[in-house]
Motif scaffolding. Structure first.
Motif, PDB file in Angstrom:
ATOM      1  N   ASN A  60      24.095 -60.801 -57.221  1.00  0.00           N
ATOM      2  CA  ASN A  60      25.493 -61.146 -57.504  1.00  0.00           C
ATOM      3  C   ASN A  60      26.425 -60.235 -56.715  1.00  0.00           C
ATOM      4  OD1 ASN A  60      27.461 -62.701 -58.750  1.00  0.00           O
ATOM      5  ND2 ASN A  60      27.633 -61.317 -60.501  1.00  0.00           N
ATOM      6  N   CYS A  94      23.648 -70.545 -68.154  1.00  0.00           N
ATOM      7  CA  CYS A  94      23.612 -70.439 -66.686  1.00  0.00           C
ATOM      8  C   CYS A  94      24.939 -70.854 -66.074  1.00  0.00           C
ATOM      9  CB  CYS A  94      22.457 -71.249 -66.104  1.00  0.00           C
ATOM     10  SG  CYS A  94      22.448 -73.003 -66.499  1.00  0.00           S
ATOM     11  N   SER A 111      24.113 -66.475 -56.035  1.00  0.00           N
ATOM     12  CA  SER A 111      24.369 -65.212 -56.728  1.00  0.00           C
ATOM     13  C   SER A 111      23.202 -64.899 -57.672  1.00  0.00           C
ATOM     14  CB  SER A 111      25.660 -65.292 -57.528  1.00  0.00           C
ATOM     15  OG  SER A 111      25.436 -65.963 -58.741  1.00  0.00           O
ATOM     16  N   TYR A 132      28.350 -59.262 -64.511  1.00  0.00           N
ATOM     17  CA  TYR A 132      26.931 -59.523 -64.256  1.00  0.00           C
ATOM     18  C   TYR A 132      26.545 -58.708 -63.032  1.00  0.00           C
ATOM     19  CZ  TYR A 132      28.053 -63.579 -67.131  1.00  0.00           C
ATOM     20  OH  TYR A 132      28.488 -64.401 -68.128  1.00  0.00           O
ATOM     21  N   PHE A 147      24.090 -57.848 -61.317  1.00  0.00           N
ATOM     22  CA  PHE A 147      22.777 -58.004 -60.689  1.00  0.00           C
ATOM     23  C   PHE A 147      22.915 -57.815 -59.183  1.00  0.00           C
ATOM     24  CE2 PHE A 147      22.949 -61.155 -64.256  1.00  0.00           C
ATOM     25  CZ  PHE A 147      22.217 -60.396 -65.158  1.00  0.00           C
ATOM     26  N   GLN A 162      18.800 -64.806 -63.936  1.00  0.00           N
ATOM     27  CA  GLN A 162      18.803 -63.543 -64.683  1.00  0.00           C
ATOM     28  C   GLN A 162      19.260 -63.754 -66.123  1.00  0.00           C
ATOM     29  OE1 GLN A 162      17.925 -60.564 -63.457  1.00  0.00           O
ATOM     30  NE2 GLN A 162      18.112 -60.693 -61.245  1.00  0.00           N
ATOM     31  N   SER A 163      20.099 -64.770 -66.335  1.00  0.00           N
ATOM     32  CA  SER A 163      20.703 -64.963 -67.648  1.00  0.00           C
ATOM     33  C   SER A 163      19.982 -65.963 -68.522  1.00  0.00           C
ATOM     34  CB  SER A 163      22.157 -65.433 -67.475  1.00  0.00           C
ATOM     35  OG  SER A 163      22.866 -64.536 -66.659  1.00  0.00           O
ATOM     36  N   ASN A 174      22.739 -65.310 -60.688  1.00  0.00           N
ATOM     37  CA  ASN A 174      23.018 -64.905 -62.066  1.00  0.00           C
ATOM     38  C   ASN A 174      22.302 -65.808 -63.065  1.00  0.00           C
ATOM     39  OD1 ASN A 174      24.734 -62.990 -61.164  1.00  0.00           O
ATOM     40  ND2 ASN A 174      26.614 -64.013 -61.783  1.00  0.00           N
ATOM     41  N   CYS A 175      22.138 -67.081 -62.687  1.00  0.00           N
ATOM     42  CA  CYS A 175      21.576 -68.059 -63.631  1.00  0.00           C
ATOM     43  C   CYS A 175      20.176 -67.655 -64.065  1.00  0.00           C
ATOM     44  CB  CYS A 175      21.590 -69.459 -63.021  1.00  0.00           C
ATOM     45  SG  CYS A 175      20.773 -69.602 -61.413  1.00  0.00           S
ATOM     46  N   ALA A 216      27.392 -68.031 -66.544  1.00  0.00           N
ATOM     47  CA  ALA A 216      27.138 -66.855 -65.698  1.00  0.00           C
ATOM     48  C   ALA A 216      27.418 -67.128 -64.224  1.00  0.00           C
ATOM     49  CB  ALA A 216      25.693 -66.399 -65.869  1.00  0.00           C
ATOM     50  N   CYS A 217      27.421 -68.394 -63.821  1.00  0.00           N
ATOM     51  CA  CYS A 217      27.542 -68.741 -62.392  1.00  0.00           C
ATOM     52  C   CYS A 217      28.966 -68.540 -61.889  1.00  0.00           C
ATOM     53  CB  CYS A 217      27.128 -70.190 -62.172  1.00  0.00           C
ATOM     54  SG  CYS A 217      27.313 -70.721 -60.453  1.00  0.00           S
ATOM     55  N   LYS A 252      28.191 -60.893 -72.699  1.00  0.00           N
ATOM     56  CA  LYS A 252      27.102 -61.669 -72.113  1.00  0.00           C
ATOM     57  C   LYS A 252      26.901 -62.966 -72.892  1.00  0.00           C
ATOM     58  CE  LYS A 252      25.679 -59.141 -68.718  1.00  0.00           C
ATOM     59  NZ  LYS A 252      25.128 -57.805 -68.822  1.00  0.00           N
TER      60      LYS A 252
END
Lengths: 255, 202
Positions: free
Chosen positions: B93, A161, A215, B88, B90, A220-221, A217-218, A164-165, A79
């Protein structure tokens, strides 16, 4: 007792910009409350790997050591996060460290984050206050709006971000969530809003806002908890309105 | 994509997926559902659709051209993503990943489905209840159609969710969460409609 306790690190290293990455393992004496940076410093003091061979110290970036500068981001156990706030006690062993692969690796864990600073320049992430004469005080910003905007201003350009994207990668030129949220911040400022249309037009260009695939992810991260996806959705509305205004015509550029 | 057309293409892609392609999908599933009322009801409904005035114009501008753009540009979008749902995990995602997977499955399914029905009709075959019953006499085809229909309906329902975000309709996390429930409700409801029609031919 703690003298015998050790921690293991498996670090993805890379000697130069173009050379192939490789893994190197380190076993370090455990100290209470150690974080990833203090472990890296320990390797710097005594650069000997797990096989007992002498090696080069690990290269990495760091600055503030309190998660506000964004410099020490790296991929820790899969992560992306800041190594200054990654406490070894809370990490699974062995701790795996790797550079953020979205960015060009300079050496070991050190990456070149300049694409994000270039994006900030591209979207004009500032408040223009300079003139050839004193422009005086700008319009007032409501206090509650300022408090809300402060959350967006916490962005430290750490790059988590973008890492993670799924849509920020070598196949796409997506600008990423970080600078998009800054467009929302500076468009929300009463003086910044005077150049709102310019920023919106920039992110309506290639590699801009429309590349977001939701998605999420940004958000969340993000280590700062910035509402990145809310920013993106809000900009989607702003650019929808801007594109209608552009197409159906209006004789003024900005409110 | 040169010339700053990307924003326009992306928004067009998003719009066409709902209007007209999504609306056509719903209408198609509803007409198919006549099969549950028996052979005659289905044949009447499908002949009514077949005999609509301006049929070729309707087919070209409401179905084939928008669908073709949506499919080709969608493939480009799907293959520029670097999926990372494993790292990830989530919910959104996974939906991002499934949207791309279902898009590709749907494209394969629709290509086959158009070949098997519309192109065959052009070559002189009669598209009616009997044709579908013949197709479904092969158990493999039942499975293929079940996967195809569920994938299409999922792609449409989840696409509605991202349509609402892409156009700036749902901004707040709360509205996006509620929209997740609404669109998944649509997914379940349309899946039932689609599957009931399939099993009416078996």
């Amino acid at each position: 007792m703690s003298e015998n306790k050790t921690v293991r690190f498996i670090i993805t290293r890379q000697d130069t910009l173009d050379s192939a990455p490789y893994e190197e393992e380190f076993v370090l004496p455990y100290r209470p409350n150690m974080n990833v940076i203090s472990a890296l410093m320990e390797i710097q003091r005594n650069p000997v790997n797990a096989k007992g061979e002498k090696t080069t110290p690990i290269a990495w970036d760091m600055n503030c050591l309190e998660e506000v500068c964004g410099a020490c981001s790296m991929v820790i156990n899969g992560k992306p996060r800041q190594s200054c706030t990654a406490l070894v006690d809370k990490l699974e062993q062995p701790v795996r460290l790797a550079p953020m692969s979205t960015f060009p690796v300079i050496r070991d864990l050190q990456v070149d984050r300049s694409r994000m600073f270039d994006s900030l320049k591209r979207v004009k992430a500032w408040i223009p206050i300079d003139g050839t004469y004193d422009l005086g005080a700008g319009p007032r910003m409501p206090e509650r709006k300022r408090q809300w905007a402060y959350e967006l201003s916490k962005c430290m350009t750490c790059g988590v971000c973008l890492e993670a994207c799924p849509n920020v990668n070598s196949k796409s030129d997506f600008i990423g969530p970080q600078s998009l949220s800054q467009v929302r911040l500076f468009n929300a400022h009463p003086t910044g809003a005077m150049n709102k249309d310019e920023r919106l037009h920039t992110i309506m260009g290639d590699g801009g806002l429309a590349n977001c695939g939701n998605s999420q992810n940004c958000v969340q991260s993000c280590p700062k908890g910035i509402p990145l996806t809310t920013s993106i959705a809000a900009l989607n509305r702003d650019t929808t309105i801007q594109s209608f205004r552009d197409f159906f015509g209006s004789d003024y550029q900005v409110d | 994509m040169a010339d700053n057309r990307e924003f326009f293409y992306r928004r067009l892609h998003s719009l066409l997926g709902v209007i007209p392609v999504g609306l056509f999908l719903v209408q198609h599933l509803v007409v198919n559902h006549f099969a549950t009322r028996g052979e005659e009801a289905f044949n009447n409904a499908s002949h009514f659709m077949e005999n609509l005035p301006f049929r070729y114009l309707l087919e070209a501008f409401i179905i084939f051209l928008p669908l073709l753009f949506h499919a080709i540009y969608g493939l480009y979008i799907a293959f520029t993503a670097k999926n990372n749902a494993g790292r990830y995990g989530f919910f959104r995602n996974w939906m991002f990943f499934l949207q791309r997977v279902s898009g590709v499955i749907t494209l394969v399914f629709i290509a086959w489905h158009v070949w098997e029905t519309r192109i065959q009709a052009m070559l002189g075959a009669n598209v009616d209840y009997q044709m579908m019953a013949d197709i479904f006499s092969n158990p493999f085809m039942i499975g293929f159609y079940i996967v195809g229909v569920i994938s299409t309906v999922f792609h449409f329902a989840n696409g509605l969710w991202s349509f609402c975000v892409s156009w700036g309709i749902t901004i707040s996390p709360r509205s996006q969460r509620i929209m997740t429930f609404v669109t998944m409700g649509i997914f379940v409801a349309l899946s039932i409609v689609g599957l009931r029609a399939i099993f009416a031919f078996v």
